[in-house]
Scaffold this motif. Structure first.
Motif: not given
Ligand code: SF4
Ligand code: SF4
Ligand code: FES
Lengths: 329, 345, 284
Positions: A105, A109, A229-230, A237-238, A242-244, B224, B242, B268
């Motif tokens: 993972x 980075x 995340x792991x 990328x997004x 997580x997108x608005x 992480x 939201x 983010x």
């Protein structure tokens, strides 16, 4: 880590059997390169770690790599990821039966230079057989280039928790990494076939029972995204979640959203999941995520003969653009 | 000392559950204990150490519907959404209650007061159970708390032979106990709970000197960037807002504006619309989390942003250990003092 | 500070009274508040303050108020549409007459009375110029109270310059100069210069004497403008900046906008650069 519930899923027997570590484990000093887990001692490992450290030192001293990603002792037993930049730091490295984390993972980075104007760094990484498949995945998806990563392959007899082999290790039949630059240790002579026995109970359920099973599991999810995340394969990328402006899913931390999150993520990993079990390991709520992903592994391998990361062949679902670029959608 | 038997406790809880929402430790599968609304005492488990999440989620829930927006042709009406029914949180630990001190200082006591938190706080009673021991990662005693500290609760129960010792703490606690069968017992003594080793914590104004240490980027390297440590933390309070649609017909659209937990550790967190991220590095984000707790929070709001519950230590999959961090920063500070002292002589 | 039924998170309902295209993807929203409480809250807002504008269903986002009190009843905001911005897209989809919400006014402001008698240097970059318009308007409306005023106005392309139809009025005002610059000048554009605002700044070469600078723009622009200003001899306490950043609550609760121990929303957004320089963390 202390009191972290470790999954000890036995084949056959009880469907899921979880043990919680209740006793404190010995705290390690940094130079004690060996951790004993519940009395388990593996003789050869002491000389293996010397080989690993020597290799790491050589790679750092020669300038072949600028960083070695490996394992070091954690604060309360077990191990944790370590990033070694200085040849004198290699003594922190450990290799034992508690090196659970999938370090690949962290290759994400290292895809970019640390500072503007610098080169993409060369790194070495301690890689277990299961984790090595993730490197193939990243190669097949154009995420990393092979010459930037030096793979210290580790022959592996499985990771232990509470004196037992971990469930994923019981069915694992890759004993040496699928690719490596140097191999440390001899492959243990263990012959297993992965017959997806772990899915049998779930597959035996009716659709309604299965739904109830998953809803009960997902109910505990807190949408912390540790699993995502792991995961070496979750690197958008997004992320959609997580997108608005996501049209798919609300931000509520409630059952329908959790359910959707997990099914969506599983689909996105179909054919890409390398079965390292990392998502399930990091989940603070012990949600058996591997069951979900493994179901799709089974389907994809039966239907299309593809198993994520076994080779650098891209997953059958990607689009390969005219210029050779790989698109996942 | 007052005493309540197991059976009286059961009866009392069942009665409480009848008149308010009773929130109590419940087994939610695979050995995990969460504080959850329960219908009665039979759903409660009393065998647990710390619930996975703190009591924060009932004062500052992970999803709070702030209001409902009703849109009809070109008219909108806003309907406030507030907690109506009173609630009792039963079985929280003293550190959970201590955590609310930090949230009170920010949400309730700092102008402008947050209406939703304040309402929930008014409508919530806290009945804690003293910890039978300090578990390995606990360090509450280093931060002004204790496993048997009644201070921020309404009632504290302590397990003793045959039942619980009862300590009412506030008037609200007294009132709550009015219907409980309590006996006055003279020879009841509370157990002595062995304390864990003290962890050194720098004062708020000692932290800035260490902001630029390389330590933070090294610590961040294995992070992480998930939200786990902040979600389990009794004091972390970052949130997102939201609008989510609930129903849509030609003549009526219903929308909920909600506040959901977020975390300053997430990648983010600080990305603005144009794509610029003002905290792009993991080390910067983890540093912010710790500085918020030990430097910014006490400066801005008074209380520390950590109560030493140790949850973040237990759950972190990559062993980012707040106690190790505190020890390291303390050592860095000592070293700096020595260097300065040497420079002077 | 908004105080609507003592719920600071509740917006005042208003109506979109008009819109105007300011530049490519940048639209001016003119809002008429309807609730008496809202009108009262916004009776006395100041240049530099901001507010959250709601497109119900898409969410709310913070914008610098670009109108000034006393010049009409409408609240004005300049909104740039971002491809993935849910709220800015939602706002751009609204039609005149549609309901909107406004929460505010929030934050501190440019203390215009404290800088009376000084020469003023205004530096605006792109959409960052929006909160500076009330500053300019205040100066022009009280022209005698302020010294020489120089406006440096920048954007990536001419089509991204905002408030173009006010330039003539700015130029026509006594002791007032307007200098425009764009990163890349199309051959047919003659109104201004080519290059970054820092180049323009160094060419115009204003004197630091008795001057206050007011800057708003993206973080990177503020950073380089500050370097240029220092080269010209300005000190940090002559420089006012208004910071933007990600914000969700605007009232110091959500933690989103902190720079070290301060909150841009509640302690700012207007700072002297000397204050920002002392912060532990800064995105400049
Ligand atoms: S790690 Fe576990 S709790 Fe966190 S989002 Fe994933 S499944 Fe949910
Ligand atoms: S120990 Fe960790 S989880 Fe507990 S209060 Fe402190 S920071 Fe929060
Ligand atoms: S925007 Fe929420 S604290 Fe500043």
């Amino acid at each position: 880590m202390f009191r972290r519930p470790h999954q000890c899923r036995q084949l056959g027997g009880e469907f899921h059997h979880f043990l919680r570590l209740t006793t404190a484990r010995p705290c390690l000093t940094q130079d004690n390169g060996f951790v004993s887990s519940a009395g388990y001692v593996h003789e050869e490992e002491t000389h293996l770690i010397e080989q690993i450290r020597a290799k790491a030192r050589e790679l750092l001293e020669s300038g072949r790599v600028s960083c070695v990603i490996g394992y070091e002792a954690a604060t309360r037993g077990g191990t944790r990821p370590a990033f070694i930049y200085d040849p004198d730091g290699v003594d922190r490295l450990v290799w034992n039966r508690e090196c659970y984390a999938n370090l690949t993972t962290f290759l994400h980075d290292k895809k970019k230079p640390a500072r503007r104007g610098e080169e993409v760094p060369n790194v070495a990484i301690m890689t277990k057989p299961c984790d090595s498949r993730a490197i193939n995945l990243l190669l097949s998806e154009g995420q990393i280039s092979r010459d930037k990563v030096y793979i210290i392959g580790l022959a592996c007899g499985g990771m232990m928790a509470e004196g037992n082999l971990q469930a994923p290790c019981l069915r694992c039949n890759v004993r040496i990494p699928v690719l490596y630059d140097t191999l440390i240790g001899d492959p243990p002579d263990i012959d297993v076939t992965d017959d997806f026995e772990d899915l049998a109970e779930l597959e035996g359920m009716s659709a309604e029972e299965r739904l109830q099973f998953w809803l009960r599991e997902f109910d505990r999810c807190i949408r912390c995204y540790a699993c995502r995340q792991a995961c070496p394969g979750c690197y958008c990328n997004v992320c959609e979640f997580d997108r608005d402006d996501s049209l798919w899913i609300g931000m509520q931390i409630e059952l329908p959203q959790k359910y959707f999150f997990h099914t969506f993520r599983a689909m996105h990993l179909a054919g890409r999941c390398v079965e390292c079990n990392e998502c399930e390991r990091v989940c603070p709520m012990d949600i058996p995520l591997s069951l979900l992903n493994r179901k799709l592994v089974k389907e994809v391998s039966e239907l299309l003969g593809h198993r994520g990361g076994m080779t650098t062949d891209p997953v059958p679902f990607v689009t390969i653009l005219a210029d050779g670029e790989v698109s996942l959608i | 000392m007052m005493f309540m038997s197991h059976s009286s406790l059961t009866a009392w809880l069942d009665e409480l559950a009848g008149e308010r929402t009773l929130i109590a430790p419940r087994d939610v599968g695979r050995g995990h204990i969460h504080l959850r609304p329960v219908a009665g005492s039979s759903e409660i488990t009393l065998e647990y150490d710390r619930p996975d999440l703190s009591a924060k989620e009932f004062l500052f829930p992970h999803t709070e519907r702030l209001m409902q927006v009703e849109k009809r042709s070109d008219q909108v009406t806003l309907h406030d959404r507030f907690l109506e029914k009173g609630q009792v949180v039963f079985g929280l630990r003293p550190c959970d209650a201590h955590g609310l001190v930090a949230l009170d200082a920010l949400f309730r006591d700092r102008e402008p007061a947050d209406a939703h938190y304040t309402r929930r706080r008014q409508k919530t009673a806290l009945v804690g159970i003293a910890c039978p021991q300090m578990w390995e990662s606990c360090f509450c005693t280093s931060l002004g708390g204790a496993p048997d500290d009644p201070t921020h609760l309404d009632v504290l129960l302590t397990a003793v032979e045959g039942g619980y010792a009862v300590q009412p703490v506030t008037n609200q606690g007294e009132a709550l106990l009015a219907s409980a069968a309590i006996e006055e017992v003279t020879d009841l003594s509370l157990p002595d709970i062995p304390r864990n080793e003290q962890v050194p914590v720098l004062a708020a104004d000692q932290w800035p000197a260490h902001f630029d240490q390389e330590y933070w980027s090294r610590l961040g390297e294995r992070c992480l960037s998930c939200k786990l440590c902040t979600f389990v933390c009794p004091t972390c309070r970052c949130f997102d807002l939201r609008d989510e649609p609930v129903a849509s017909r030609t003549d009526l659209v219903l929308i909920e504006r909600m506040r959901v937990w977020d975390a300053c550790t997430a990648p983010n967190y600080r990305t603005i619309a144009g794509g610029h991220n003002s905290r792009p590095l993991k080390g910067q984000r983890i540093r912010n989390r710790y500085y918020c707790k030990f430097c910014y929070y006490p400066k801005d709001f008074g209380p520390l942003g950590c109560v030493g519950c140790g949850r973040c230590i237990d759950v972190c999959p990559v062993n980012i250990d707040i106690v190790e961090m505190l020890n390291t920063v303390y050592a860095m500070h000592q070293e700096r003092d020595t260097v300065e002292a040497e420079a002077e002589t | 500070m908004s105080d609507n039924g003592s719920n600071p998170m509740r917006p005042y309902v208003g109506r979109l009274a008009g819109t105007k295209e300011l530049a490519t993807e940048i639209r001016l929203f003119q809002i008429e508040l309807q609730e008496p409480a809202g009108k009262a809250a916004f009776a006395n807002y100041r240049p530099g303050q901001f507010a959250f504008v709601s497109a119900f269903g898409s969410g709310e986002a913070p914008f610098g108020i670009t109108s000034i009190p006393g010049r009409g009843d409408l609240l004005e905001f300049a909104v740039q549409r971002h491809p993935h911005g849910k709220t800015t897209n939602g706002l751009h989809r609204l039609d005149v007459g549609d309901p909107v919400g406004v929460r505010g006014p929030l934050g501190n402001w440019f203390a215009m009375d404290e800088i009376q008698g000084k020469d003023i240097l205004v530096l605006g970059g792109g959409i960052g110029g929006a909160p500076l318009r009330p500053v300019i308007s205040t100066i022009l409306d009280n022209r005698d109270e302020y010294g020489k005023t120089t406006i440096l106005w920048a954007a990536r392309t001419p089509s991204l310059l905002i408030f173009t139809d006010e330039y003539d009025a700015w130029r026509a005002a006594p002791r007032t100069e307007l200098h425009l610059t764009v990163d890349q000048r199309p051959p047919d554009w003659r109104e201004g210069n080519e290059g970054l605002i820092t180049t323009l700044l160094e060419n115009v070469g204003p004197s630091p004497e008795n001057t206050i600078t007011i800057t708003c723009g993206p973080p990177i622009m503020i950073h380089f403008v500050t370097l240029s200003l220092r080269k010209l001899g300005f000190t940090l306490d002559q420089m006012l900046v208004t910071l933007e950043g990600r914000m969700h609550c605007g009232i110091g609760k959500c933690g989103r906008c902190n720079l070290g121990d301060i909150f841009v929303c509640a302690d700012g957004p207007v700072f002297y650069h000397s204050q920002v320089a002392k912060l532990l963390e800064s995105f400049l």
